[in-house]
Design a protein around this motif. Structure first.
Motif, short mmCIF file in Angstrom:
data_model
loop_
_atom_site.label_atom_id
_atom_site.label_comp_id
_atom_site.label_asym_id
_atom_site.label_seq_id
_atom_site.Cartn_x
_atom_site.Cartn_y
_atom_site.Cartn_z
N GLN A 11 0.60 -1.30 0.03
CA GLN A 11 -0.02 0.10 -0.03
C GLN A 11 0.90 1.08 0.12
O GLN A 11 0.51 2.24 -0.99
N LEU A 12 1.58 1.35 0.69
CA LEU A 12 2.64 2.47 1.07
C LEU A 12 4.02 2.26 -0.14
O LEU A 12 4.74 3.35 0.06
N LYS A 13 3.92 1.21 -1.07
CA LYS A 13 5.01 1.44 -1.93
C LYS A 13 6.41 1.14 -1.33
O LYS A 13 7.26 2.02 -1.81
N VAL A 14 6.67 0.65 -0.30
CA VAL A 14 7.99 0.53 0.32
C VAL A 14 8.44 -0.80 -0.13
O VAL A 14 7.85 -1.74 -0.50
N ALA A 15 9.92 -1.12 0.26
CA ALA A 15 10.57 -2.26 -0.38
C ALA A 15 9.93 -3.58 0.02
O ALA A 15 9.89 -4.39 -0.90
N ASN A 16 9.73 -3.69 1.24
CA ASN A 16 9.53 -4.99 1.85
C ASN A 16 8.71 -4.96 3.14
O ASN A 16 8.51 -3.81 3.62
N ARG A 17 8.34 -6.04 3.85
CA ARG A 17 7.60 -5.95 5.22
C ARG A 17 8.37 -5.65 6.36
O ARG A 17 8.06 -5.01 7.30
N SER A 18 9.69 -5.80 6.09
CA SER A 18 10.64 -5.35 7.08
C SER A 18 10.67 -3.57 7.17
O SER A 18 10.56 -3.24 8.29
N VAL A 19 10.56 -3.00 6.10
CA VAL A 19 10.32 -1.46 6.31
C VAL A 19 8.94 -1.30 6.76
O VAL A 19 9.15 -0.29 7.65
N SER A 20 7.98 -1.83 6.48
CA SER A 20 6.73 -1.68 7.13
C SER A 20 6.75 -1.95 8.63
O SER A 20 6.17 -1.05 9.41
N TRP A 21 7.48 -2.93 8.91
CA TRP A 21 7.65 -3.21 10.57
C TRP A 21 8.25 -2.15 10.97
O TRP A 21 7.85 -1.59 12.22
N LYS A 22 9.30 -1.43 10.50
CA LYS A 22 10.19 -0.53 11.20
C LYS A 22 9.47 0.76 11.20
O LYS A 22 9.44 1.63 12.29
N LEU A 23 8.43 1.06 10.19
CA LEU A 23 7.57 2.19 10.26
C LEU A 23 6.79 2.08 11.20
O LEU A 23 6.44 3.24 12.02
N VAL A 24 5.95 1.10 11.38
CA VAL A 24 5.04 0.73 12.53
C VAL A 24 5.73 0.95 13.61
O VAL A 24 5.08 1.63 14.94
N LYS A 25 6.96 0.34 13.99
CA LYS A 25 7.50 0.17 15.35
C LYS A 25 8.03 1.72 15.78
O LYS A 25 7.72 2.18 16.77
N SER A 26 8.52 2.48 14.71
CA SER A 26 8.97 3.78 14.95
C SER A 26 7.82 4.70 15.33
O SER A 26 7.91 5.72 16.28
N ALA A 27 6.59 4.50 14.63
CA ALA A 27 5.37 5.27 15.05
C ALA A 27 5.03 5.07 16.41
O ALA A 27 4.70 5.92 17.24
N ILE A 28 4.96 3.73 16.99
CA ILE A 28 4.45 3.39 18.31
C ILE A 28 5.54 4.04 19.19
O ILE A 28 5.06 4.70 20.22
N ALA A 29 6.91 3.77 19.02
CA ALA A 29 7.82 4.46 19.89
C ALA A 29 7.70 6.16 19.90
O ALA A 29 7.69 6.46 21.09
N GLU A 30 7.33 6.78 18.80
CA GLU A 30 7.15 8.05 18.94
C GLU A 30 5.92 8.49 20.08
O GLU A 30 5.95 9.40 20.63
N ILE A 31 4.88 7.71 19.72
CA ILE A 31 3.65 7.88 20.59
C ILE A 31 4.11 7.79 22.00
O ILE A 31 3.66 8.62 22.97
N ARG B 110 7.00 8.12 23.40
CA ARG B 110 8.01 9.27 23.58
C ARG B 110 7.31 10.64 23.97
O ARG B 110 7.40 11.28 25.20
N GLU B 111 6.39 10.77 23.27
CA GLU B 111 5.30 11.87 23.68
C GLU B 111 4.58 11.77 24.89
O GLU B 111 4.48 12.65 25.58
N LEU B 112 4.22 10.59 25.31
CA LEU B 112 3.46 10.37 26.65
C LEU B 112 4.38 10.57 27.45
O LEU B 112 4.17 11.26 28.47
N ALA B 113 5.35 10.15 27.37
CA ALA B 113 6.72 10.19 28.51
C ALA B 113 7.03 11.74 28.73
O ALA B 113 7.08 12.34 29.68
N GLU B 114 6.98 12.52 27.61
CA GLU B 114 7.37 13.87 27.61
C GLU B 114 6.27 14.64 28.55
O GLU B 114 6.72 15.69 29.28
#
Length: 86
Positions: free
Chosen positions: A37-57, A59-63
């Motif tokens: 859907q996002l036209k990225v290389a593979n599911r590994s890139v997708s996994w990293k995008l999801v993981k980093s989005a969750i980490a950002e949430i 981090r924002e809550l911790a701040e």
């Protein structure tokens, strides 16, 4: 356009990709489907995008919690400062 502007644009684009990946994952899409859907290389890139989005949430809550605790400590210190000085 300077290097900072290009970095800013890349950061905004990455944040948008993370947001979209997380929304797709929340909707039940697999990492293979997200990658397609996002036209990225593979599911590994997708996994990293999801993981980093969750980490950002997280981090924002911790701040927010940190800001609240610092505000409370400032208020407490203000109330005790006169007594502590004497």
């Amino acid at each position: 356009m300077g290097n900072k502007s290009k970095r800013d644009i890349r950061a905004v684009n990455r944040a948008e990709m993370q947001r979209k990946a997380l929304e797709l994952r929340k909707a039940g899409a697999t990492h293979d489907q997200i990658a397609a859907q996002l036209k990225v290389a593979n599911r590994s890139v997708s996994w990293k995008l999801v993981k980093s989005a969750i980490a950002e949430i997280t981090r924002e809550l911790a701040e927010e919690v940190l800001a609240l605790e610092l505000s409370r400590l400032d208020a407490m210190l203000l109330g005790l400062w006169t007594k502590a000085k004497s």
